[in-house]
Design a protein around this motif. Sequence first.
Motif, PDB file in Angstrom:
ATOM      1  N   GLY A 150       0.818  -1.210   0.000  1.00 57.10           N
ATOM      2  CA  GLY A 150       0.000   0.000   0.000  1.00 57.10           C
ATOM      3  C   GLY A 150       0.849   1.255   0.000  1.00 57.10           C
ATOM      4  N   VAL A 151       1.936   1.218   0.791  1.00 54.23           N
ATOM      5  CA  VAL A 151       2.827   2.379   0.834  1.00 54.23           C
ATOM      6  C   VAL A 151       3.483   2.597  -0.531  1.00 54.23           C
ATOM      7  CG1 VAL A 151       4.926   3.305   1.860  1.00 54.23           C
ATOM      8  CG2 VAL A 151       3.225   2.192   3.303  1.00 54.23           C
ATOM      9  N   ASP A 152       3.910   1.489  -1.144  1.00 56.22           N
ATOM     10  CA  ASP A 152       4.552   1.591  -2.455  1.00 56.22           C
ATOM     11  C   ASP A 152       3.591   2.185  -3.498  1.00 56.22           C
ATOM     12  OD1 ASP A 152       6.842   0.920  -4.263  1.00 56.22           O
ATOM     13  OD2 ASP A 152       5.315  -0.380  -5.169  1.00 56.22           O
ATOM     14  N   PRO A 182       1.871  15.221   5.029  1.00 60.30           N
ATOM     15  CA  PRO A 182       1.671  14.813   6.442  1.00 60.30           C
ATOM     16  C   PRO A 182       0.935  13.488   6.574  1.00 60.30           C
ATOM     17  CG  PRO A 182       1.161  17.134   6.159  1.00 60.30           C
ATOM     18  CD  PRO A 182       1.344  16.578   4.787  1.00 60.30           C
ATOM     19  N   ALA A 183      -0.069  13.284   5.742  1.00 60.53           N
ATOM     20  CA  ALA A 183      -0.791  12.007   5.804  1.00 60.53           C
ATOM     21  C   ALA A 183       0.115  10.853   5.417  1.00 60.53           C
ATOM     22  CB  ALA A 183      -2.012  12.067   4.884  1.00 60.53           C
ATOM     23  N   LEU A 184       0.967  11.094   4.388  1.00 63.31           N
ATOM     24  CA  LEU A 184       1.888  10.051   3.969  1.00 63.31           C
ATOM     25  C   LEU A 184       2.899   9.730   5.073  1.00 63.31           C
ATOM     26  CD1 LEU A 184       2.997   8.186   1.783  1.00 63.31           C
ATOM     27  CD2 LEU A 184       4.390  10.095   0.961  1.00 63.31           C
ATOM     28  N   ALA A 185       3.421  10.789   5.705  1.00 69.22           N
ATOM     29  CA  ALA A 185       4.367  10.559   6.810  1.00 69.22           C
ATOM     30  C   ALA A 185       3.714   9.801   7.955  1.00 69.22           C
ATOM     31  CB  ALA A 185       4.912  11.912   7.294  1.00 69.22           C
ATOM     32  N   LYS A 186       2.469  10.132   8.220  1.00 69.62           N
ATOM     33  CA  LYS A 186       1.744   9.422   9.268  1.00 69.62           C
ATOM     34  C   LYS A 186       1.548   7.960   8.928  1.00 69.62           C
ATOM     35  CE  LYS A 186      -2.483   9.751  12.022  1.00 69.62           C
ATOM     36  NZ  LYS A 186      -3.750  10.505  12.240  1.00 69.62           N
ATOM     37  N   GLU A 187       1.279   7.693   7.646  1.00 71.42           N
ATOM     38  CA  GLU A 187       1.087   6.312   7.207  1.00 71.42           C
ATOM     39  C   GLU A 187       2.391   5.531   7.294  1.00 71.42           C
ATOM     40  OE1 GLU A 187      -1.033   2.999   5.858  1.00 71.42           O
ATOM     41  OE2 GLU A 187      -1.660   4.948   6.648  1.00 71.42           O
ATOM     42  N   VAL A 188       3.505   6.193   6.892  1.00 70.83           N
ATOM     43  CA  VAL A 188       4.818   5.533   7.003  1.00 70.83           C
ATOM     44  C   VAL A 188       5.125   5.217   8.471  1.00 70.83           C
ATOM     45  CG1 VAL A 188       7.298   5.850   6.669  1.00 70.83           C
ATOM     46  CG2 VAL A 188       5.707   6.545   4.879  1.00 70.83           C
ATOM     47  N   ALA A 189       4.839   6.163   9.369  1.00 69.72           N
ATOM     48  CA  ALA A 189       5.079   5.927  10.801  1.00 69.72           C
ATOM     49  C   ALA A 189       4.226   4.778  11.309  1.00 69.72           C
ATOM     50  CB  ALA A 189       4.791   7.206  11.589  1.00 69.72           C
TER      51      ALA A 189
END
Length: 865
Positions: A150-152, A182-189
Amino acid sequence: MGNAIFVFSSLIDEKKLKTVKGLVCACVKSITSTTKATSPPWLPQPPNPNSPAAGNSPPPMSSSAAAAAGASPTNLPPISSISPSAIAFLNSHFRSDQALSLADSTRLVSDLDSQCDELNRSLADLCRRLKVALGSYDSFSDRVGVAFDGVDKKLRDLGSNSSLARVADGGEVEGGVMEELPALAKEVARVEAVRVYAETALKLDTLIGEVEDAVSSVMTRNLSRRPVADKSQDLRLRAIDTLKQIEGILTLVVKVHPQWTRLVSAVDGRVDHGLAILRPQAIADHRALLVSLGWPPPLSSLSSSKSEQGRPSEIRNPLFTMHGELKQKYCENFIALCRLQELQRQRKSRQLEGHNHDIALHRPLWAIEELANPVSIASHEHCMKWINKPELIFALVYKITKDYVDSMDELLQPLIDEARLTGYSCREEWISAMVTSLSTFLAKEVFTSYVSQLEEENATEIPSVARTSWLNLVDLMIGFDKRIRPLAVYSEILDEFHAEGNLIRVSSMSVFNDRPDWLDIWAEIERGDILDKLNPEFEDEDNWSITADLSGSEHFKSPAISSMVLRRISSVMDRCRALPTVAASSKFARLVGAPIIQRFLESLLTKCLEAEALTALADDNALMKVIRSINSARHFKSILKEWSEDVFFLEVELAQADPLWASVREENPSLQNVEGEGNGIFDMEIRTLEDFRKEWLDKITAVVLRGFDAESRDFLKSRKQWQEKLGDASAVTPSFLGALDLLQQKMLLLEESLNSIDFAAAWRNLAAGIDRSIFNGIFLGNVKFSDDGVERFSTDMSVLFGLFRTWCLRPEGFFPCVSECLKLLKMEESQSKGLFNQGEEWMKGNGIRHLNITEASKVVRSRVF
């Protein structure tokens, strides 16, 4: 991975066992065939058919042995093809010709069959568990893979959007893309947190699996009843080390990821299950070792001092006499038990984080408890015989404690240090264990018996010896604690022991801390005993007339009865100090000391009221009774205030917020402190003594002033005398002589009988009262002073001031009104007129501070020039 390694090692062990089994079967077959053909001299001969035992049939062989017996001896493999481990195994079991018997070989084959079967079962179980673990890991991997996919995908979408949104001149990114970062960074975290969680959970699952395997192996070996104690100990130590790793991971999880409560709870549950099996087994092994050491030794041979160890008639301390392999096993088991307890304490510390858990963390040392419990059980029979002679019980416990306390320091303390069990002293733990066993015995067997006797006494009103026995037992307990504490001082740990508030663990008086109702009973018995002894002393008049011989810089002149009561209260304070907790000490002091002081106050008040009722204190004998009561109150207050400055009483003041003290005040409303008072034990009594002293000192002053007013009535009411001509300049007015003579007599009586502090207050009060009486009686009336009248008044006042010159250098200062009136009367007419012109400024300039302007004006107008 740990399970897989264990499986592979089990496979290797099984292959070795099969190889050895084949060799043994071949040997058995060779032996059987050779026996049937010829019987060489190095094999056992077949039984003689004619012998009595010829009819006995040989023991049946197993199927494996029978198969081996039917083969040819030529099937033995060459020596070069046999592994060294197999050769070593054969050499260990076939050491001599006698070991080559058919029965022994058959038994060995059967044992090998059993071990192979057991390994097969273990292998199957481990394979099953490995499959489950791999499935769990596969599930975690799938979920992590899906998350990364999903991240990819989102990263690819972001790249495509970013390329479309760039502009040619500056390559700036549209605001919509920036909002998604910010949403992407939150998802990565979040994905990273999932990865860390999965890795942590998998690692914990692996470690717990190793612990459960070790626990299961220990139980299996113990149930098989084979001599594998060394292997069990190794498995136990390995399990403890693994548990420490788990605890370290959980501690880090609680600090870094406090939201993972379910993971921590699940791991704690599985660890608790393992510890529930591991600890009892470790304690059982430790007890078995103690039995093999000969612990406990006979009570008749208690001695561990080095000077007595050389006596052959005495059995030595088993802890000193153990050696060799037995000593090594005991030390290893002791260390393992200490490590297990340290692990348990670390888990409790983590679970109680954020709470007041100091008391919950410190628990008795398990290994020392296992030493103390058998000794307590062995001495219980003797103690039961000595219930009516408790001094023998205390002597026995003290001897046991003292005889073995040195061995705890010398032999076991290094083991605790090696186990890294912090905050424990073997000496302290041994003393605590023995004192605890004594307290438990006293609570179960002795005090319950006394309580039953007291209840029977209250029901039947037939006196018994229970009260005397109770007080005697308390004396023995206090004496025992005083003897046992120096044993802890020997290792210089008592200061830290006091600082931590753990004195209760080495005090037999802790039984009252566990049973507050027994503390109430003891206080009632102690109070009744002291009052029964004091009541005859209160009735003896000699005790109220004889002045006690008191040492110190200040002589209170109090009667002997006050010293008697203080000695009794002092003994109560000594008993309070013997209690291990401040809350119990303050409660006992209030319940016993306060009623005794109250009884003494009642006696003082009774003496004063009797004297006042008979003569209104006009008689010197009645006045002396009141004076002695005032001296007693002053003496009592002074001693109580000295006690309140002691460290013990200061600690008690800090303990007033304790729930135990709150319950005392709720149950005893009479012990409630008056509003505005401090938290001291006897603050209310000190206040009552002070009020009593002030009240009756004022009454004495009032009696003397009434007599002075009665004798000086003519002197104060006569107006003409201040205008008459003066005959003799040094003569005192005749109407004033009687008052001066009475005042001098009373002042001498007070100086001789009253204590110095209260006498100073008394003559100051008298001076103030006489000053106000003369001012009101003379100057507030319509009197006129001529020059001779002023001279007469000055002479009279000089004599009055002279009576007080013995106790001060300038008595005029204690008669401010009279002194300022005399000053105004002696002024010249021109000077005194300034009062009417300048008013208060004139009064301040001429030192008139105690009269108001109206009073000063009246005095000036009374002057006739």
